[in-house]
Design a protein around this motif. Structure first.
Motif, short mmCIF file in Angstrom:
data_model
loop_
_atom_site.label_atom_id
_atom_site.label_comp_id
_atom_site.label_asym_id
_atom_site.label_seq_id
_atom_site.Cartn_x
_atom_site.Cartn_y
_atom_site.Cartn_z
N UNK A 205 0.86 -1.18 0.00
CA UNK A 205 0.00 0.00 0.00
C UNK A 205 0.89 1.23 0.00
N UNK A 206 0.56 2.19 -0.83
CA UNK A 206 1.34 3.42 -0.89
C UNK A 206 0.62 4.53 -0.12
N UNK A 207 1.39 5.24 0.72
CA UNK A 207 0.83 6.29 1.57
C UNK A 207 1.60 7.58 1.35
N UNK B 269 -4.00 7.13 1.34
CA UNK B 269 -3.66 6.05 0.40
C UNK B 269 -3.57 6.61 -1.00
N UNK B 270 -2.49 6.31 -1.70
CA UNK B 270 -2.31 6.80 -3.07
C UNK B 270 -2.25 5.65 -4.09
N UNK B 271 -2.08 4.44 -3.62
CA UNK B 271 -2.00 3.31 -4.55
C UNK B 271 -1.72 2.02 -3.80
N UNK C 128 -5.32 -10.98 -8.69
CA UNK C 128 -4.62 -9.77 -8.28
C UNK C 128 -5.55 -8.56 -8.31
N UNK C 129 -5.15 -7.54 -7.57
CA UNK C 129 -5.88 -6.27 -7.56
C UNK C 129 -4.85 -5.15 -7.52
N UNK C 130 -4.97 -4.20 -8.46
CA UNK C 130 -4.07 -3.06 -8.53
C UNK C 130 -4.87 -1.78 -8.49
N UNK C 131 -4.62 -0.94 -7.51
CA UNK C 131 -5.36 0.32 -7.36
C UNK C 131 -5.02 1.26 -8.51
N UNK C 132 -6.06 1.84 -9.11
CA UNK C 132 -5.86 2.79 -10.20
C UNK C 132 -6.29 4.21 -9.84
N UNK C 133 -7.12 4.34 -8.79
CA UNK C 133 -7.59 5.67 -8.37
C UNK C 133 -8.13 5.60 -6.95
#
Length: 209
Positions: free
Chosen positions: A75-77, A82-84, A126-131
């Protein structure tokens, strides 16, 4: 009178052949979108032991529920938000928790078969956050991302709760449904015990820096 009895019998048969979907808000679904190679923010590594994904499917005669393990993820913070992020699921671990013994083994085997998730060919999802969009409160966010199951990628949007963000730990949760046919999970169930078209997922993610 005979027509009324016949109508009632037909109505009963129709109701007996339909399964209501499990509780949960259906995620918005569209075609997959492009992802960003470099996401802004510090990367927190998902704690796979502390994270949990639970599923539930209903059928005419009841329901089944279980778990699937998170294999890896981040997880990107950035600035406390959370940004991604991205996650990989080990589909070989999918299993029912409401059954035991022979019945559990039979259902677990069927879930791994091509009728459902075809794990021999597609051992990972898989799951990748896009927004990520802000919600009504600081702890509410709306997350969009590409969900890949059985090699099929669709972009879904669902509500998520940010339970905690610190310099060392992130905790988030979500509760949503997907239409399983969108990912080629098309088994209908027995004619007299059809299963729901939607699957519910309850997700709890813990990530640490």
């Amino acid at each position: 009178m005979k027509k009324l009895v016949l109508f009632s019998a037909v109505a009963a048969m129709v109701l007996a052949s339909c399964a209501g979907n499990p509780e949960g808000k259906k995620a918005e679904t569209k075609d997959s979108v492009a992802t960003v190679d470099q996401v802004v923010g510090a990367a927190y590594t998902v704690d796979t032991a502390a994270s949990k994904i639970m599923w539930k499917g209903t059928k005419v005669s009841g329901f089944h529920e279980g778990v699937v393990s998170v294999k890896s993820g981040t997880l990107n913070i950035d600035k406390g938000a959370i940004t991604g992020g991205s996650f990989t699921l080990d589909m070989n671990t999918i299993s029912a928790t409401d059954l035991q013994g022979e019945y559990k083994d039979k259902l677990d085997g069927h879930l791994k078969a091509d009728d459902f998730f075809g794990v021999a060919t597609h051992p990972e999802a898989s799951f990748t956050i896009t927004e990520v969009k802000a919600g009504a409160t600081p702890s509410d966010v709306k997350i969009s991302g590409n969900l890949v199951i059985k090699g099929i990628s669709k972009n879904i949007t669902f509500d998520s709760k940010v339970e905690e963000i610190t310099d060392t730990t992130v905790k988030t949760s979500a509760d949503f449904n997907i239409l399983r046919e969108d990912w080629g999970v098309s088994y209908e169930g027995k004619k007299d015990d059809l299963i729901s078209k939607e699957i519910n997922f309850r997700v709890n993610i813990v990530a640490k820096k």
